[in-house]
Design a protein around this motif. Structure first.
Motif, short mmCIF file in Angstrom:
data_model
loop_
_atom_site.label_atom_id
_atom_site.label_comp_id
_atom_site.label_asym_id
_atom_site.label_seq_id
_atom_site.Cartn_x
_atom_site.Cartn_y
_atom_site.Cartn_z
N SER A 28 84.03 30.10 52.93
CA SER A 28 85.06 30.91 52.27
C SER A 28 84.44 31.94 51.33
O SER A 28 84.96 33.04 51.18
CB SER A 28 86.02 30.00 51.51
OG SER A 28 85.44 29.49 50.32
N GLU A 29 83.30 31.59 50.70
CA GLU A 29 82.63 32.55 49.82
C GLU A 29 82.10 33.74 50.61
O GLU A 29 82.18 34.89 50.17
CB GLU A 29 81.49 31.87 49.05
CG GLU A 29 81.98 30.90 47.99
CD GLU A 29 81.09 30.92 46.76
OE1 GLU A 29 79.93 31.34 46.84
OE2 GLU A 29 81.60 30.49 45.71
N PHE A 30 81.53 33.46 51.79
CA PHE A 30 81.08 34.56 52.63
C PHE A 30 82.26 35.44 53.04
O PHE A 30 82.18 36.68 53.01
CB PHE A 30 80.37 34.03 53.88
CG PHE A 30 78.93 33.68 53.66
CD1 PHE A 30 77.98 34.67 53.41
CD2 PHE A 30 78.50 32.36 53.70
CE1 PHE A 30 76.65 34.35 53.21
CE2 PHE A 30 77.17 32.03 53.50
CZ PHE A 30 76.25 33.02 53.26
N VAL A 31 83.37 34.81 53.43
CA VAL A 31 84.54 35.57 53.86
C VAL A 31 85.07 36.44 52.72
O VAL A 31 85.38 37.62 52.90
CB VAL A 31 85.64 34.63 54.38
CG1 VAL A 31 86.94 35.40 54.63
CG2 VAL A 31 85.18 33.94 55.67
N GLU A 32 85.18 35.86 51.51
CA GLU A 32 85.67 36.62 50.36
C GLU A 32 84.74 37.78 50.04
O GLU A 32 85.18 38.90 49.76
CB GLU A 32 85.80 35.70 49.14
CG GLU A 32 86.91 34.67 49.23
CD GLU A 32 88.30 35.29 49.14
OE1 GLU A 32 88.42 36.46 48.71
OE2 GLU A 32 89.27 34.62 49.51
#
Length: 250
Positions: free
Chosen positions: A57-61
């Motif tokens: 999710s951090e990569f996506v954000e």
């Protein structure tokens, strides 16, 4: 980046997108809990898959927030640089000059040299980006950041610094700055990234490191003479920006 010894208890804690204050502040950081596992505890078998989702999710954000940035340069430097110093003023001038050369400015989002570069970018009406990190001595994003992303994991944050920048300008800094510098040098040396200029600003500060690389690391065969060409050292703001502009073909 500050140190636990020089900071009191945080007034506010950023856990990714979550903000905690006062009694709701939790000890440690997400990175620490990931890496500080002790033998004999098998609970990680059940929790690590969820950590993978959080990392994803951090990569996506990060990708979502930064994908539409114009060409950008990441500027690194000490969180301890005081506003009344020549180093801070140089950071402001570098941030402004990069915007005038057509770049967005990306920093770690903290105080000191990072704040200076963000301030220069904002003063020049450019895109000022801060990529923060969850720390036990939380500093928060400086007020000159226009696009800010807070990360839990250092390795995700460092990916964003490289992926969305065309080069690095490195002001005098401490261990965090050195970490980012040597990661960039390694990526260029191993050709994981190409056409990626790295400029060290402040010959008096970086001179000892350059001497050690040449007289010890290269002299003992731990690196090649060519590796000393992976970076430039300058005391001139215009030259720093010119080196970045020339190498990325702008």
């Amino acid at each position: 980046m500050g140190s636990p010894e020089s900071q009191g208890p945080p007034e506010e804690q950023h856990l990714g997108p979550v903000v905690r204050r006062r009694e709701q502040i939790t000890p440690g950081t997400t990175d620490q809990r990931l890496l500080d596992t002790e033998g004999g505890d098998s609970a990680w078998v059940h929790t690590d898959p969820w950590r993978v989702m959080r990392i994803q999710s951090e990569f996506v954000e990060g990708f979502g927030a930064l994908a539409e940035l114009p060409s950008a340069i990441s500027v690194f430097g000490s969180a301890r640089t005081r506003p009344d110093t020549p180093e801070y003023e140089a950071g402001v001038r570098i941030g402004k000059a990069l915007v005038e050369a057509g770049f967005a400015v990306i920093t770690g989002g903290g105080p000191g040299a990072m704040e200076a570069a963000n301030k220069g970018a904002r003063d020049a009406k450019g895109v000022s980006v801060g990529l923060g990190i969850e720390l036990p001595f939380e500093q928060g994003l400086n007020p000159h950041v226009d696009i800010g992303v807070n990360f839990r994991y250092f390795f995700v944050r460092k990916t964003m610094f490289v992926k969305y920048a065309q080069g690095f300008v490195v002001l005098p800094g401490g261990l965090g700055t050195l970490d980012e510098l040597f990661e960039a040098l390694t990526l260029v040396q191993t050709r994981k990234v190409t056409r990626f200029p790295i400029v060290l600003f402040g010959s008096a500060y970086w001179g000892g490191l350059v001497d050690w690389l040449r007289d010890t690391v290269v002299a003992q065969g731990k690196a090649s003479e060519h590796d000393l060409l992976l970076f430039h050292v300058t005391d001139d703001v215009d030259e720093a920006v010119s080196l970045v502009t020339k190498e990325v073909g702008r």
